[in-house]
Design an enzyme around this catalytic site. Structure first.
Site, PDB file in Angstrom:
ATOM      1  N   ASP A  20     -10.374   1.570   4.203  1.00 17.96           N
ATOM      2  CA  ASP A  20     -10.779   1.700   2.810  1.00 17.96           C
ATOM      3  C   ASP A  20     -11.711   2.908   2.690  1.00 17.96           C
ATOM      4  O   ASP A  20     -12.846   2.859   3.154  1.00 17.96           O
ATOM      5  CB  ASP A  20     -11.506   0.420   2.371  1.00 17.96           C
ATOM      6  CG  ASP A  20     -11.776   0.363   0.878  1.00 17.96           C
ATOM      7  OD1 ASP A  20     -11.541   1.368   0.192  1.00 17.96           O
ATOM      8  OD2 ASP A  20     -12.235  -0.691   0.411  1.00 17.96           O
ATOM      9  N   ASP A  24     -10.621   6.487  -2.953  1.00 18.25           N
ATOM     10  CA  ASP A  24     -10.808   5.040  -3.004  1.00 18.25           C
ATOM     11  C   ASP A  24      -9.685   4.391  -3.818  1.00 18.25           C
ATOM     12  O   ASP A  24      -9.815   4.229  -5.025  1.00 18.25           O
ATOM     13  CB  ASP A  24     -12.163   4.728  -3.642  1.00 18.25           C
ATOM     14  CG  ASP A  24     -12.484   3.250  -3.686  1.00 18.25           C
ATOM     15  OD1 ASP A  24     -11.833   2.470  -2.972  1.00 18.25           O
ATOM     16  OD2 ASP A  24     -13.391   2.866  -4.450  1.00 18.25           O
ATOM     17  N   HIS A  51     -15.790   5.853  -7.722  1.00 16.16           N
ATOM     18  CA  HIS A  51     -15.529   5.116  -8.959  1.00 16.16           C
ATOM     19  C   HIS A  51     -15.692   5.993 -10.200  1.00 16.16           C
ATOM     20  O   HIS A  51     -16.184   5.536 -11.234  1.00 16.16           O
ATOM     21  CB  HIS A  51     -16.435   3.879  -9.056  1.00 16.16           C
ATOM     22  CG  HIS A  51     -15.973   2.750  -8.183  1.00 16.16           C
ATOM     23  ND1 HIS A  51     -16.510   1.484  -8.256  1.00 16.16           N
ATOM     24  CD2 HIS A  51     -15.031   2.692  -7.211  1.00 16.16           C
ATOM     25  CE1 HIS A  51     -15.911   0.698  -7.369  1.00 16.16           C
ATOM     26  NE2 HIS A  51     -15.012   1.422  -6.724  1.00 16.16           N
ATOM     27  N   GLU A  93      -8.394  -5.491  -5.507  1.00 18.20           N
ATOM     28  CA  GLU A  93      -9.598  -5.325  -4.687  1.00 18.20           C
ATOM     29  C   GLU A  93     -10.793  -4.940  -5.537  1.00 18.20           C
ATOM     30  O   GLU A  93     -11.899  -5.469  -5.360  1.00 18.20           O
ATOM     31  CB  GLU A  93      -9.344  -4.254  -3.610  1.00 18.20           C
ATOM     32  CG  GLU A  93     -10.418  -4.183  -2.526  1.00 18.20           C
ATOM     33  CD  GLU A  93     -11.543  -3.218  -2.816  1.00 18.20           C
ATOM     34  OE1 GLU A  93     -12.482  -3.115  -2.000  1.00 18.20           O
ATOM     35  OE2 GLU A  93     -11.529  -2.550  -3.882  1.00 18.20           O
ATOM     36  N   GLU A  94     -10.570  -4.025  -6.462  1.00 20.37           N
ATOM     37  CA  GLU A  94     -11.681  -3.531  -7.265  1.00 20.37           C
ATOM     38  C   GLU A  94     -12.222  -4.578  -8.232  1.00 20.37           C
ATOM     39  O   GLU A  94     -13.320  -4.416  -8.761  1.00 20.37           O
ATOM     40  CB  GLU A  94     -11.244  -2.279  -8.043  1.00 20.37           C
ATOM     41  CG  GLU A  94     -10.888  -1.091  -7.175  1.00 20.37           C
ATOM     42  CD  GLU A  94     -12.075  -0.478  -6.436  1.00 20.37           C
ATOM     43  OE1 GLU A  94     -13.191  -1.032  -6.544  1.00 20.37           O
ATOM     44  OE2 GLU A  94     -11.885   0.544  -5.758  1.00 20.37           O
ATOM     45  N   HIS A  97      -6.490  -1.373   0.162  1.00 21.07           N
ATOM     46  CA  HIS A  97      -6.157  -1.694  -1.231  1.00 21.07           C
ATOM     47  C   HIS A  97      -5.530  -0.506  -1.935  1.00 21.07           C
ATOM     48  O   HIS A  97      -6.001   0.630  -1.831  1.00 21.07           O
ATOM     49  CB  HIS A  97      -7.369  -2.231  -1.982  1.00 21.07           C
ATOM     50  CG  HIS A  97      -8.452  -1.238  -2.284  1.00 21.07           C
ATOM     51  ND1 HIS A  97      -8.493  -0.520  -3.467  1.00 21.07           N
ATOM     52  CD2 HIS A  97      -9.543  -0.846  -1.590  1.00 21.07           C
ATOM     53  CE1 HIS A  97      -9.559   0.246  -3.480  1.00 21.07           C
ATOM     54  NE2 HIS A  97     -10.215   0.081  -2.349  1.00 21.07           N
TER      55      HIS A  97
END
Length: 533
Positions: A375, A312, A473, A346-347, A300
């Site tokens: 990923d 990420d 994140h 994706e998130e 992603h």
């Protein structure tokens, strides 16, 4: 990587070779190769061949060409894009569009056929997320730091006394808090129930609180010891598949302990959100080759709003991009079509890859040989995780052929003297739609918010008791949040697997597998490892 968490009907995730497989591409058959001292790519290893040095496998050629330095240049470009676009590359934002523009321009120049697959979805944007102590001392707690809303909780804004329910703050902190209706004997209706993680489902605790007259629920982490998970930190909880009728927050153990031991604590608990339409797209790039054996190599490209998303998942997509570019530069023409996929959404719930698979007809699904998913492959406190395709570690196996993918990665890493560990098909990344539709899948992962165990630290290095990626994140997931040695090792494995499965012919049989998909024989025409192991 998507963290599965959705709140109410509107709140969404704010946190969701030495021993080589012999392959040949069109043109000369590349042989030779063998285990040798690892070098380049931070020790990921381009083995020194024991055979004729002019006779190299396509995997060796591609691995030698794909370097951590080359990938880092792409990561710096993604960092620059985030810096110029509000600090993030989230789906539907200018940062994501600019990231795709960068990738597509390079892929087109390399000769790939590129195309964009547009799609839209509704996303819930958090307007209010508050947990604050009103009395005896006013204190505001940090959203996404101290607390977060539980998945499928309701919106609401309540202020009330906090009442602890059968909590255990000492010893091993074993807890059945809130698991029985009898735990709420003496609970005062109109209070906010404070329950401790442990034993039963969060929905059971919350349902019991609701039945006792609670106007909100706070679930705090258990605070017990665990080798695989931080049981003191903030965690994301789910209340099941249906909407619960009260606002519910999950918190750290420290915050729960503080509220439980503060006499007369009164708090405000509030969540509110609105919906927005996100317009975005997947970016895809096709090589030449047999379309009836399409190999999808994907990751992603979108990130979260909180940061640049360099590990990420800049790390995975930059590695995929560099593999594609070097495959073209070295004139390695695959027998099978290789589709390099850069998913969006994706998130927000694996939405881009789900949309891609949903658009495939049964016949097109039959043409998809497999999916390789990459990923997060540069985590600073990494473990070299390989997806558990055969299910022997976690009991969740992929469609037939997923075991071969797992074996291919494990055999490659073993040939380089590098340990691996299995990771579960837990539905948190873009392989999910593929395995749900009968398409074999596998891939690599170096860890997200999970905690490295002492055993893992002894095997893989790094720090036990700390997250694999402490910036998961978060705003600090930037260009400095990468272990280049580990990323180089994973990049070699990405190059090797891409070269390998660009050549492998699957044996399709009549009928279908689960979902819309097909199934394969137990093993493919897969030439086994050679060289020293």
């Amino acid at each position: 990587m998507f963290q599965k968490r959705k709140v109410g009907s509107v709140l969404t995730a704010a946190l969701a070779t030495g021993a080589l497989v012999a392959v040949s591409f069109a043109g000369p058959a590349y042989a030779g190769g063998g285990k040798g001292p690892g070098h380049g790519n931070g020790g990921g290893g381009h083995g020194h061949g024991h055979g004729n040095p002019a006779s190299k496998s396509a995997s060796e050629i591609l691995r030698k060409a794909v370097s951590a330095d080359g990938i880092t240049k792409h990561l710096q470009a993604l960092q620059d894009i985030a810096d110029a676009n509000g600090g993030n590359r989230a789906a539907g934002t200018p940062g994501h569009v600019a990231s795709a523009d960068y990738m597509e321009a390079k892929l087109k120049r390399a000769g790939y056929t590129t195309w964009r697959q547009p799609f839209s979805y509704t996303k819930s944007i958090v307007d209010t997320a508050a947990l604050e102590q009103v009395s005896p001392n006013p204190l505001a707690y940090g959203y996404l730091v101290d607390f977060v809303e539980a998945s499928n909780a309701s919106e609401g804004d309540v202020t009330a006394p906090v009442q602890a329910v059968d909590v255990n703050l000492t010893g091993d902190r074993a807890s059945t808090s809130g698991c029985e209706a009898s735990d709420f004997a003496g609970f005062t209706a109109g209070n906010i129930a404070l329950v401790q993680r442990g034993t039963c489902d969060f929905r059971v605790k919350s349902d019991n609180a609701l039945a006792a007259g609670a106007v909100g629920v706070i679930i705090f982490n258990q605070g017990n010891a665990s080798e695989t998970e931080d049981r003191s930190a903030l965690f994301a909880g789910t209340l099941g598949d249906t909407i619960f009728s009260l606002p519910v927050a999950t918190t750290t153990f420290a915050l729960g302990e503080q509220l439980a031991t503060t006499a007369g604590a009164e708090v405000r608990l509030a969540f509110d959100a609105h919906e927005e339409t996100i317009n975005t797209f997947n970016l895809l790039a096709d090589s030449r080759g047999n379309a009836n054996e399409t190999v999808v190599v994907g990751g992603h490209l979108d990130g979260v709003l909180e940061g640049p998303g360099i590990n990420d998942n800049g790390s995975g997509t930059a590695s995929i991009l560099e593999t594609a570019l070097q495959m073209s530069k070295k004139n390695l023409t695959p027998k099978n079509k290789v589709r390099f996929a850069f998913w969006s959404g994706e998130e927000d719930g694996l939405l881009g890859s789900n949309y891609y698979v949903e658009q495939l007809t049964d016949a097109e699904i039959q043409q998809h040989a497999l999916n390789l998913n990459f990923d997060m492959v540069g985590s600073p406190n990494a473990v070299r995780f390989v997806y558990d395709g055969d299910g022997d570690a976690f009991g969740t196996e992929g469609p037939a052929g997923s075991d071969v993918i797992e074996d291919t990665f494990n055999e490659y890493f073993a040939s380089q003297g590098l340990a691996t560990a299995p990771t579960e098909f837990d539905g948190r990344s873009d392989y999910f739609a593929f395995i749900e539709n009968g398409i074999p899948a596998g891939g690599l992962f170096t860890g997200a918010e999970g905690i490295k165990s002492a055993e893992q630290a002894a095997i893989f290095g790094g720090t036990a008791g700390e997250p694999y990626d402490p910036c998961y994140h978060a705003a600090c997931d930037d260009i400095n949040n990468i272990d280049p040695v580990v990323m180089g090792q994973m990049a070699d494995a990405i190059a090797h697997s891409t070269a390998t499965f660009a050549e492998v012919k699957t044996k399709k049989q009549g009928g279908k597998g689960h979902g819309k998909g097909h199934h394969y024989t137990d093993r493919w025409d897969h030439k086994g490892p050679r060289g020293n192991r």
